[in-house]
Design an enzyme around this catalytic site. Sequence first.
Site, mmCIF file in Angstrom:
data_model
loop_
_atom_site.group_PDB
_atom_site.id
_atom_site.type_symbol
_atom_site.label_atom_id
_atom_site.label_comp_id
_atom_site.label_asym_id
_atom_site.label_seq_id
_atom_site.Cartn_x
_atom_site.Cartn_y
_atom_site.Cartn_z
ATOM 1 N N ALA A 22 0.825 -1.217 0.000
ATOM 2 C CA ALA A 22 0.000 0.000 0.000
ATOM 3 C C ALA A 22 0.853 1.259 0.000
ATOM 4 C CB ALA A 22 -0.919 -0.002 1.223
ATOM 5 N N ARG A 28 -2.818 8.464 -10.691
ATOM 6 C CA ARG A 28 -3.969 8.533 -11.601
ATOM 7 C C ARG A 28 -5.282 8.834 -10.881
ATOM 8 N NH1 ARG A 28 -3.379 3.104 -15.025
ATOM 9 N NH2 ARG A 28 -2.111 2.481 -13.215
ATOM 10 N N GLY A 93 9.516 -0.601 -6.267
ATOM 11 C CA GLY A 93 8.810 -1.703 -6.878
ATOM 12 C C GLY A 93 8.194 -2.654 -5.874
ATOM 13 N N ARG A 348 -30.912 13.632 14.004
ATOM 14 C CA ARG A 348 -29.485 13.742 14.253
ATOM 15 C C ARG A 348 -29.061 12.818 15.390
ATOM 16 N NH1 ARG A 348 -29.049 20.006 15.085
ATOM 17 N NH2 ARG A 348 -26.814 19.549 15.358
ATOM 18 N N TYR A 402 -30.366 25.986 23.607
ATOM 19 C CA TYR A 402 -29.016 26.542 23.579
ATOM 20 C C TYR A 402 -29.045 28.007 23.963
ATOM 21 C CZ TYR A 402 -24.335 27.551 21.665
ATOM 22 O OH TYR A 402 -23.024 27.930 21.494
#
Length: 498
Positions: A22, A28, A93, A348, A402
Amino acid sequence: MSEPRQPGAVPEGGVAAVVVLAAGQGTRMRSALPKVLHPLGGRSMLGHVLAAADPLAARHTLVVVGAGREAVEEHLAREAPGARPVLQAEQRGSGHAAAVALAAVPDLDGPVLVVNGDAPLLTAGTLAALVDGHREAGSVFTVLTSEVQDPTGLGRIVRGAGGEVRAIVEERDATDQQRAIREVNAGVYVAHAATLRRVLGGLATDNAQGEQYLTDALAPLAEGGAPVAAVRAGDPDDVLGCNDRRELAARRRTLNDRVLDDLMRAGVTVVDPATTWVDVTVTVAADALLEPGVHLRGTTSVATGAVVGPDTTLVDTAVGEGASVLRSHVLGADVGPRATVGPFSYLRPGTRLAAGAKVGAFVETKNVQVGEDSKVPHLSYVGDATIGRGSNVGAATVFVNYDGVQKHHTEVGDHVRIGSDTMLVAPVTVGDGAYTAAGSVITTDVPPGAMAVARARQRNVAGWVRRRRPGTAAAQAAEAAGDPGAESAADTRPEASG
């Protein structure tokens, strides 16, 4: 996924180590996000590979990192803490990457699975078949292959006259005759640790990229008479890699098709598979119904008899038996049995609906418990609250939670009736069986059974329209209706217009 393993002998059908490559740049993808971390179906590409390899019960799971190292390591720490990142500081590689991984576990003995981190469609069954085939053939190096219609860009499997595997040739290094071969390398290998160390140490770099190819490990073994083998994947899609955004979209569609196919075979009704998306981490019980436009993500679960959709997104949400969620967006909620949600609701995190509860049209909730058979039917905001059993919250009610600095809690008891357009200014408690009058602003506790009225007394100013809006359509309508203030039209004293 990738939990630490206890030391000991390799179990039947297992491997001593899994090495995931990885470290690549993934240019690309045209992305700041490392290629192997791009998401599909509820996991990253790397996450899918690790999940497929997990049943092999490896004592070591080694993930070779390089480009985007910090992001990949953070992802592993969060999602696969049993996996160990190994740094390939210089990308030279795939063969070099595998050698770096083996150097991190110098005492390793037994079969090693090496797999690319960008193969999200790999399945546990395909990897198990590869390991079994490797063992049954008595092979020292076994490669997973696939027969494809278009082998462009893929390494070719070169076989001898008797069908024996002789080499893997990358397309850029292949002859015209070799390019015509349709059996391709899947980028997945099983080899004995000692054999792999030895052959990787002798890899050359005389190729188009000037790198050490892991694929070059097979040919010298075959030429030296060592037993090598190939196992062909049953489904060619299993071995598909992912190198750009187009391929990512294609892999995402294939993965989703597999998930939906499994669900339908298990008794789930999916009305329109083309518009239904379900993560691999989701569970849906038999006899649930998924309408068109449904997205189920994360740890969502849908129980039997539930109906979801159309046009609904559920993330990390539990939907109980017989519940219904219609045209809504739900995050981190618990929708109880026979509860109903929507249309156009926004639930939520922390929302908990008990059995038979209702959250209706254009309602937003957060951190709230709605009791059994209680209703918040429409056009309301309910946050940081507990609502008891059998209560009703009238339209356009706001739980004012609030104060600009802190959130405060509202307690609504059993069988309460909250009048429409009520403001409940937290912290406040409305007792069992109490009522609030429509349009009230409730700032102090309401005792059980009381009616709370918190609004100015209404005053009607007769004849106001005739005096202040003469000649308008409203004035004409009022006169036609017998405006009781017409007799005092001559009175021109000003009144406040409100």
